[in-house]
Design an enzyme around this catalytic site. Structure first.
Site, mmCIF file in Angstrom:
data_model
loop_
_atom_site.group_PDB
_atom_site.id
_atom_site.type_symbol
_atom_site.label_atom_id
_atom_site.label_comp_id
_atom_site.label_asym_id
_atom_site.label_seq_id
_atom_site.Cartn_x
_atom_site.Cartn_y
_atom_site.Cartn_z
ATOM 1 N N ASP A 100 0.808 -1.220 0.000
ATOM 2 C CA ASP A 100 0.000 0.000 0.000
ATOM 3 C C ASP A 100 0.840 1.268 0.000
ATOM 4 O OD1 ASP A 100 -2.438 1.103 -0.346
ATOM 5 O OD2 ASP A 100 -3.151 0.811 1.702
ATOM 6 N N HIS A 120 -1.907 -10.649 -12.148
ATOM 7 C CA HIS A 120 -0.607 -11.330 -12.064
ATOM 8 C C HIS A 120 -0.510 -12.110 -10.750
ATOM 9 C CE1 HIS A 120 3.878 -11.673 -12.410
ATOM 10 N NE2 HIS A 120 3.761 -11.709 -11.100
ATOM 11 N N GLU A 121 -0.831 -11.459 -9.641
ATOM 12 C CA GLU A 121 -0.696 -12.126 -8.332
ATOM 13 C C GLU A 121 -1.615 -13.343 -8.235
ATOM 14 O OE1 GLU A 121 1.746 -11.500 -6.520
ATOM 15 O OE2 GLU A 121 2.296 -9.704 -7.630
ATOM 16 N N HIS A 124 -0.151 -16.490 -9.342
ATOM 17 C CA HIS A 124 0.608 -17.194 -8.300
ATOM 18 C C HIS A 124 -0.337 -17.926 -7.346
ATOM 19 C CE1 HIS A 124 4.372 -15.436 -9.509
ATOM 20 N NE2 HIS A 124 4.058 -14.210 -9.142
ATOM 21 N N HIS A 130 6.774 -17.339 -12.186
ATOM 22 C CA HIS A 130 7.057 -16.315 -13.198
ATOM 23 C C HIS A 130 7.431 -16.949 -14.532
ATOM 24 C CE1 HIS A 130 7.780 -13.170 -9.885
ATOM 25 N NE2 HIS A 130 6.582 -13.030 -10.424
ATOM 26 N N MET A 138 2.472 -13.254 -16.498
ATOM 27 C CA MET A 138 3.269 -13.768 -15.382
ATOM 28 C C MET A 138 4.752 -13.383 -15.471
ATOM 29 S SD MET A 138 1.010 -14.827 -13.449
ATOM 30 C CE MET A 138 2.088 -15.341 -12.123
#
Lengths: 170, 75
Positions: A100, A120-121, A124, A130, A138
């Site tokens: 944050d 993207h997260e 995972h 990656h 990724m």
């Protein structure tokens, strides 16, 4: 694409998520929308389905945190590391943490687009590591893309379908 | 241009967090420099850079880009 070594995938297709807190950078509705669309990116090409819950423990717990947030992987202030997420396993597995100290945006190309970082997260959270393909979602570095025309790159589709198979509804 | 100490620190931090480089053993300079080179090569290969095992401007520029904090290789 690349997957985590070991058996890191969800054993069920119906997953829950919970947004534990919000960033002050965007309205709550914008955060909700960004997170929902980021998960939908993966649901569109797999049998995975995501349901939001507002209390209790979800498979994917989502939080906005700064610096040391008690998971052994402290954030580093503005820029640098934007977020991280854990591969599927019990407990903290699947959870996604967003730094944050970053400026997250809903639509604007300035700062960091929350939808793109979250999508993207969540890769995972579902078991993808990656990718070395610079065009892949990724890929580890942040790259701005037009979110209105965003389509999951083929490398990522191949990766997630290797783990879960294709969407049976398409 | 020569790489200064601050840039080197950035690189060490990056490789420790993302490429499994162990905290450097200050009593064993030789050991640490070969470990550093090995992990640098790994990083350069991942990003499609020229694999030299040496810290250069191009490698540092990639390290300075905003990114995800999940390691690129299995630790």
């Amino acid at each position: 694409y690349s997957t985590f070594e070991g058996d890191y995938k969800w054993k069920k297709n119906d997953l829950t998520y919970r947004i534990q807190n919000y960033t002050p950078d965007m309205s709550q509705a914008e955060v909700d929308d960004s997170i929902k669309r980021a998960l939908q990116v993966w649901a569109d090409v797999t049998p995975l389905r995501f349901t939001r819950i507002n209390s209790g423990t979800a498979d994917i717990m989502i939080s906005f945190v700064v610096k040391d947030h008690a998971d052994g992987y402290p954030f580093d202030g503005p820029n640098g590391f934007l977020a991280h997420a854990f591969p599927p396993f019990e407990g903290i597995g699947g959870d996604a943490h967003f730094d944050d100290d970053e400026d997250f945006f809903f639509q604007s190309p300035q700062g960091y687009n929350l939808f793109l970082v979250a999508a993207h997260e969540f890769g995972h959270s579902l078991g993808l590591e990656h990718s070395r393909d610079p065009g892949a979602l990724m890929y580890p570095s942040y790259v701005y893309r037009d979110i209105n025309t965003f389509a999951l790159p083929q490398d990522d589709v191949n990766g997630i379908q290797f783990l879960y198979g294709p969407n049976p509804d398409v | 241009s020569p790489i200064d100490k601050d840039q080197e620190k950035i690189a060490m931090n990056y490789l420790t967090k993302l490429y499994g480089l162990q905290k450097q053993d200050h009593n064993s300079k030789l050991k640490s420099s070969s470990a550093l080179s090995l992990h640098l090569k790994e990083m350069q290969e991942f990003f499609g850079l020229e694999v030299t095992g040496k810290l250069n401007e191009e490698t540092l520029n990639v390290m300075k880009k905003p990114r995800c904090g999940v390691p690129d290789v299995a630790a």
